[in-house]
Scaffold this motif. Structure first.
Motif, short mmCIF file in Angstrom:
data_model
loop_
_atom_site.label_atom_id
_atom_site.label_comp_id
_atom_site.label_asym_id
_atom_site.label_seq_id
_atom_site.Cartn_x
_atom_site.Cartn_y
_atom_site.Cartn_z
N PRO A 32 -42.64 68.17 -39.30
CA PRO A 32 -43.06 69.19 -40.70
C PRO A 32 -44.12 70.11 -40.19
N ARG A 33 -44.04 71.15 -40.90
CA ARG A 33 -44.98 72.40 -40.34
C ARG A 33 -46.46 72.11 -41.02
N GLY A 38 -54.50 70.85 -40.46
CA GLY A 38 -53.45 69.85 -40.46
C GLY A 38 -52.68 69.52 -41.98
N THR A 39 -52.77 70.40 -42.96
CA THR A 39 -52.15 70.48 -44.02
C THR A 39 -50.69 71.00 -43.90
N VAL A 40 -49.75 70.16 -44.55
CA VAL A 40 -48.31 70.29 -44.23
C VAL A 40 -48.16 71.34 -45.14
N TYR A 41 -47.37 72.33 -44.77
CA TYR A 41 -46.86 73.77 -45.57
C TYR A 41 -45.32 73.94 -45.08
N SER A 42 -44.49 74.74 -46.01
CA SER A 42 -43.45 75.00 -45.81
C SER A 42 -43.46 76.62 -45.87
N THR A 43 -42.34 77.25 -45.37
CA THR A 43 -42.17 78.56 -45.55
C THR A 43 -41.31 78.70 -46.91
N ASP A 44 -41.44 80.29 -47.16
CA ASP A 44 -40.70 80.73 -48.32
C ASP A 44 -39.03 80.82 -47.83
N GLY A 136 -44.94 77.23 -49.25
CA GLY A 136 -45.22 76.05 -49.95
C GLY A 136 -46.20 75.41 -49.51
N ILE A 137 -47.26 74.95 -49.97
CA ILE A 137 -48.35 74.20 -49.54
C ILE A 137 -48.49 72.71 -50.12
N ASN A 138 -48.69 71.63 -49.34
CA ASN A 138 -48.62 70.34 -49.87
C ASN A 138 -50.05 70.15 -50.49
N ARG A 139 -49.94 69.96 -51.81
CA ARG A 139 -50.96 69.78 -52.55
C ARG A 139 -51.45 68.32 -53.23
N PHE A 140 -50.72 67.33 -52.46
CA PHE A 140 -50.72 65.96 -52.54
C PHE A 140 -52.04 65.52 -51.93
N THR A 141 -52.95 65.24 -52.84
CA THR A 141 -54.64 65.11 -52.40
C THR A 141 -54.74 63.93 -51.47
N GLU A 142 -53.81 62.98 -51.56
CA GLU A 142 -54.02 61.64 -50.96
C GLU A 142 -53.50 62.02 -49.57
N LEU A 143 -52.56 62.67 -49.45
CA LEU A 143 -52.06 62.88 -47.88
C LEU A 143 -51.92 64.31 -47.74
N PRO A 144 -52.77 65.07 -47.53
CA PRO A 144 -52.90 66.47 -47.09
C PRO A 144 -51.95 66.77 -45.68
N ASP A 145 -51.85 65.80 -44.93
CA ASP A 145 -51.00 65.77 -43.77
C ASP A 145 -49.53 65.23 -43.77
N ALA A 177 -44.91 64.40 -49.68
CA ALA A 177 -45.73 65.54 -49.68
C ALA A 177 -45.11 66.29 -50.94
N HIS A 178 -46.09 67.10 -51.41
CA HIS A 178 -45.30 67.88 -52.88
C HIS A 178 -45.88 69.33 -52.48
N TYR A 179 -44.85 70.16 -52.22
CA TYR A 179 -44.88 71.41 -51.89
C TYR A 179 -45.00 72.43 -52.96
N VAL A 180 -45.91 73.18 -52.99
CA VAL A 180 -46.16 73.97 -54.34
C VAL A 180 -45.98 75.53 -53.87
N HIS A 181 -44.78 76.03 -54.17
CA HIS A 181 -44.45 77.55 -54.04
C HIS A 181 -44.68 78.32 -55.24
N HIS A 182 -45.69 79.37 -55.20
CA HIS A 182 -45.84 80.33 -56.02
C HIS A 182 -44.59 81.22 -56.08
N PHE A 183 -44.33 82.02 -57.11
CA PHE A 183 -43.40 83.10 -57.03
C PHE A 183 -43.60 83.95 -58.08
N SER A 184 -42.93 85.19 -57.88
CA SER A 184 -43.23 86.38 -58.92
C SER A 184 -41.92 87.15 -58.92
N ILE A 185 -41.53 87.64 -59.96
CA ILE A 185 -40.37 88.49 -60.18
C ILE A 185 -40.65 89.89 -60.87
#
Length: 312
Positions: A32-33, A38-44, A136-145, A177-185
């Motif tokens: 995982p990225r 150390g916080t896990v993230y994902s790309t768009d 997307g950023i992992n915003r699960f406070t108990e396991l940032p990694d 992990a809980h990845y939060v993606h912000h988006f706009s249109i």
């Protein structure tokens, strides 16, 4: 350009992907990225990949930006992909036709594209799509990694002829992990391209309400729909959809850092939206409607704006 089918309202929102014992978006090492802290993230790109898969599920040629293979199973170059969809590329005089062809594909119409095929002089085209998705950023406070772990796995095949044993390998997963993606249109991103066409009565490339509804549907279910081995148990958890009024020019900030996610009661996930609600109170006169999509059996949401109404 006046057209009844053009959707003009700008949209903001949040897409949350839950990943348990899964690997939503691996790097080239299979892990995982992670950010430097150390916080896990994902790309768009992974979010768009899943949406494209969903949009093209019933039609192989509905989506342009994807790996397309030749008859001998080799990936095509960009020029060949274009000709696979539209026929031979013409010279520079055909640039407007190429633009129109590209915009006929739903994923290009939504996300844009860069088109610079080798062997086609003066054909470079850059399309700024109306749909923009953040990392997307992992915003699960108990396991940032995300609690990464490695599983040893065995293959039924030997790595070379005459070997005494089959091959051993490994796969890396995130515990949670809980990845939060912000988006706009922003539909206006398309107008510069549309206005280049002389025939303004041809509205095939406009962002119509039907396409907006399809985007919303894809953002709500696409990751769950794409059930690959590595992404199994990565699924759509929550969607916040905020539509501004037609004449509003407000620009909303990225919501990612305003969300906290933790374990709730009875095995549910608890998503805290209090900070977002407080922020959105400043824009109540600009918001036409807000919608939320999540499964109440698995997810509890705290502090949602009253304007959201019931979850769908």
């Amino acid at each position: 350009m006046a057209n009844k089918q053009l959707f003009n309202n700008r949209i903001y929102g949040v897409q949350i992907i839950k990943s348990k014992n899964s690997n939503y978006n691996a790097d080239f090492t299979g892990s995982p990225r992670t950010l430097p802290d150390g916080t896990v993230y994902s790309t768009d790109k992974v979010a768009k990949f899943n949406i494209r898969k969903y949009l093209g599920r019933n039609d192989e040629k509905a989506v342009f930006t994807k790996t397309t293979y030749t008859q001998d199973l080799k990936p095509m170059i960009l020029k060949d992909v274009y000709e696979h969809h539209f026929g031979a590329i013409k010279n520079a005089k055909g640039k407007l036709e190429a633009l129109k062809n590209l915009l006929s594909k739903i994923d290009v119409r939504l996300f844009g594209a860069t088109f610079a095929p080798k062997g086609a002089d003066n054909m470079n085209i850059s399309i700024h799509g109306p749909v923009q998705i953040s990392y997307g950023i992992n915003r699960f406070t108990e396991l940032p990694d995300s609690g990464m772990y490695t599983d040893q796995i065995g293959s039924p095949y030997a790595s070379k002829e005459g070997a005494d044993q089959t091959t051993l390998g490994s796969q890396i997963r995130s515990k949670e992990a809980h990845y939060v993606h912000h988006f706009s249109i922003n539909p206006k991103n398309l107008l510069n391209y549309i206005n280049q066409f002389q025939d303004n009565s041809d509205d095939f490339c406009l962002l119509s309400p039907d396409y907006i509804q399809l985007v919303k549907e894809a953002m709500a279910v696409a990751t769950t729909y794409y059930d690959s081995t590595s992404k199994k148990d990565s699924e759509n958890e929550f969607l916040l959809w905020i539509e501004l009024k037609k004449d509003s020019e407000k620009i909303l900030k990225n919501f990612t850092e305003l969300i906290d996610i933790a374990s709730g009661e009875n095995g549910k996930t608890l998503i805290n939206f209090e900070c977002i609600t407080s922020y959105l109170d400043n824009f109540s006169e600009d918001i036409a409607k807000m919608e939320v999509y999540y499964d109440k059996e698995f997810t509890e949401v705290k502090g949602l704006p009253q304007k959201c109404g019931e979850a769908k």
